[in-house]
Scaffold this motif. Structure first.
Motif, short mmCIF file in Angstrom:
data_model
loop_
_atom_site.label_atom_id
_atom_site.label_comp_id
_atom_site.label_asym_id
_atom_site.label_seq_id
_atom_site.Cartn_x
_atom_site.Cartn_y
_atom_site.Cartn_z
N LEU A 257 33.14 1.46 -34.03
CA LEU A 257 34.07 1.46 -35.16
C LEU A 257 35.08 2.61 -35.08
N PRO A 258 34.68 3.84 -34.71
CA PRO A 258 35.68 4.91 -34.61
C PRO A 258 36.78 4.61 -33.58
N ALA A 259 36.45 3.88 -32.52
CA ALA A 259 37.45 3.52 -31.51
C ALA A 259 38.48 2.56 -32.12
N VAL A 260 38.01 1.61 -32.91
CA VAL A 260 38.92 0.66 -33.56
C VAL A 260 39.75 1.36 -34.62
N GLU A 261 39.14 2.24 -35.39
CA GLU A 261 39.89 2.99 -36.40
C GLU A 261 41.00 3.81 -35.74
N GLU A 262 40.68 4.43 -34.62
CA GLU A 262 41.67 5.22 -33.90
C GLU A 262 42.77 4.33 -33.33
N ALA A 263 42.40 3.18 -32.79
CA ALA A 263 43.38 2.23 -32.24
C ALA A 263 44.33 1.76 -33.35
N PHE A 264 43.80 1.45 -34.50
CA PHE A 264 44.63 1.01 -35.63
C PHE A 264 45.60 2.13 -36.04
N ALA A 265 45.08 3.35 -36.17
CA ALA A 265 45.93 4.48 -36.57
C ALA A 265 47.03 4.71 -35.54
N TYR A 266 46.66 4.65 -34.27
CA TYR A 266 47.65 4.83 -33.20
C TYR A 266 48.74 3.75 -33.27
N CYS A 267 48.33 2.51 -33.39
CA CYS A 267 49.28 1.40 -33.40
C CYS A 267 50.20 1.45 -34.62
N GLU A 268 49.66 1.82 -35.76
CA GLU A 268 50.49 1.92 -36.96
C GLU A 268 51.51 3.06 -36.83
N ALA A 269 51.12 4.13 -36.13
CA ALA A 269 52.02 5.26 -35.93
C ALA A 269 53.03 5.01 -34.82
N ARG B 106 53.77 2.19 -21.76
CA ARG B 106 53.55 3.59 -22.12
C ARG B 106 52.52 3.73 -23.24
N GLN B 107 52.13 2.61 -23.88
CA GLN B 107 51.16 2.72 -24.96
C GLN B 107 49.78 3.02 -24.39
N LEU B 108 48.88 3.41 -25.28
CA LEU B 108 47.54 3.83 -24.87
C LEU B 108 46.56 2.66 -24.80
N TRP B 109 45.51 2.89 -24.05
CA TRP B 109 44.46 1.91 -23.78
C TRP B 109 43.14 2.42 -24.37
N ILE B 110 42.23 1.52 -24.63
CA ILE B 110 40.88 1.90 -25.08
C ILE B 110 40.16 2.53 -23.89
N LYS B 111 39.62 3.71 -24.09
CA LYS B 111 38.93 4.44 -23.02
C LYS B 111 37.77 3.61 -22.48
N GLY B 112 37.69 3.53 -21.15
CA GLY B 112 36.59 2.83 -20.51
C GLY B 112 36.75 1.32 -20.45
N ARG B 113 37.84 0.81 -20.97
CA ARG B 113 38.08 -0.64 -20.99
C ARG B 113 39.49 -0.91 -20.49
N LYS B 114 39.70 -2.02 -19.88
CA LYS B 114 41.05 -2.43 -19.49
C LYS B 114 41.63 -3.22 -20.65
N LEU B 115 41.85 -2.51 -21.77
CA LEU B 115 42.21 -3.13 -23.03
C LEU B 115 43.23 -2.26 -23.76
N LEU B 116 44.39 -2.83 -24.01
CA LEU B 116 45.41 -2.11 -24.78
C LEU B 116 44.94 -1.93 -26.22
N ALA B 117 45.23 -0.77 -26.78
CA ALA B 117 44.91 -0.53 -28.20
C ALA B 117 45.61 -1.58 -29.06
N SER B 118 46.82 -1.95 -28.67
CA SER B 118 47.57 -2.93 -29.46
C SER B 118 46.94 -4.31 -29.43
N ALA B 119 46.20 -4.64 -28.37
CA ALA B 119 45.55 -5.96 -28.32
C ALA B 119 44.52 -6.08 -29.44
N VAL B 120 43.78 -5.03 -29.66
CA VAL B 120 42.77 -5.03 -30.73
C VAL B 120 43.45 -5.10 -32.09
N TRP B 121 44.48 -4.30 -32.27
CA TRP B 121 45.21 -4.22 -33.54
C TRP B 121 45.91 -5.53 -33.86
N LEU B 122 46.63 -6.07 -32.89
CA LEU B 122 47.37 -7.32 -33.12
C LEU B 122 46.43 -8.50 -33.36
#
Length: 176
Positions: free
Chosen positions: A133-145, A97-113
């Motif tokens: 960088l804004p995509a990574v910042e958003e992924a980090f904020a999402y994962c922390e929340a 149910r978690q979100l993915w990076i737009k345009g990539r087959k990549l979980l936001a949590s993969a980048v964060w972890l």
């Protein structure tokens, strides 16, 4: 809760149809509320909670188990909400149910972890994953929340690997 003075309270009077009165009576019973006022206040608190969650991009799922859970859409709560995330999207998946990076087959949590495990800054993670960088910042904020969701999905993945006999912690040793 502090006592309120008469000057700090506001009276709310409104007429109800018999159908509306029955709805409130049924809700009062369901919520075990002591009065109609308590019923309305509890319902308003619940609606506020749901709206706030929807604004953060969260969704409500119902089911008897995680495998049977389906998304409960509440158009009145989700209508007119701006998109919560610019760089993150939902993707169809049987249980994630978690979100993915737009345009990539990549979980936001993969980048964060990965960044956490390797001590990377947001800038270094952006460079490492070839992301803005804004995509990574958003992924980090999402994962922390949404730590609880990410941890729950990691547990689910471990359980699925165990069931499939692919436990990485007990993988057979290959002879060289």
């Amino acid at each position: 809760m502090p006592a309120t003075t008469a000057a700090a309270t506001k009276r709310a009077n409104f007429d109800l149809t018999p159908e509306q009165d029955e709805i409130l009576a049924n809700l009062r019973t369901a919520l075990s509320a002591s009065s109609v006022k308590d019923t309305v206040l509890r319902a308003a608190q619940l609606a506020t909670l749901l709206v706030n969650e929807a604004r953060q991009g969260n969704h409500l799922y119902v089911g008897r188990s995680a495998q049977q859970a389906t998304r409960l859409a509440i158009p009145e709560l989700e209508a007119n909400l701006p998109p919560a995330w610019q760089w993150l999207v939902e993707r169809p998946h049987p249980w994630r149910r978690q979100l993915w990076i737009k345009g990539r087959k990549l979980l936001a949590s993969a980048v964060w972890l990965d960044a956490q495990a390797n001590g990377l800054s947001e800038e270094e993670a952006a460079e490492n994953w070839n992301l803005p960088l804004p995509a990574v910042e958003e992924a980090f904020a999402y994962c922390e929340a949404h730590r609880a969701l990410i941890e729950a999905e990691a547990d689910e993945e471990r359980q699925r690997l165990l069931v499939e006999g692919l436990n990485p912690e007990k993988a057979p040793v290959q002879d060289a």
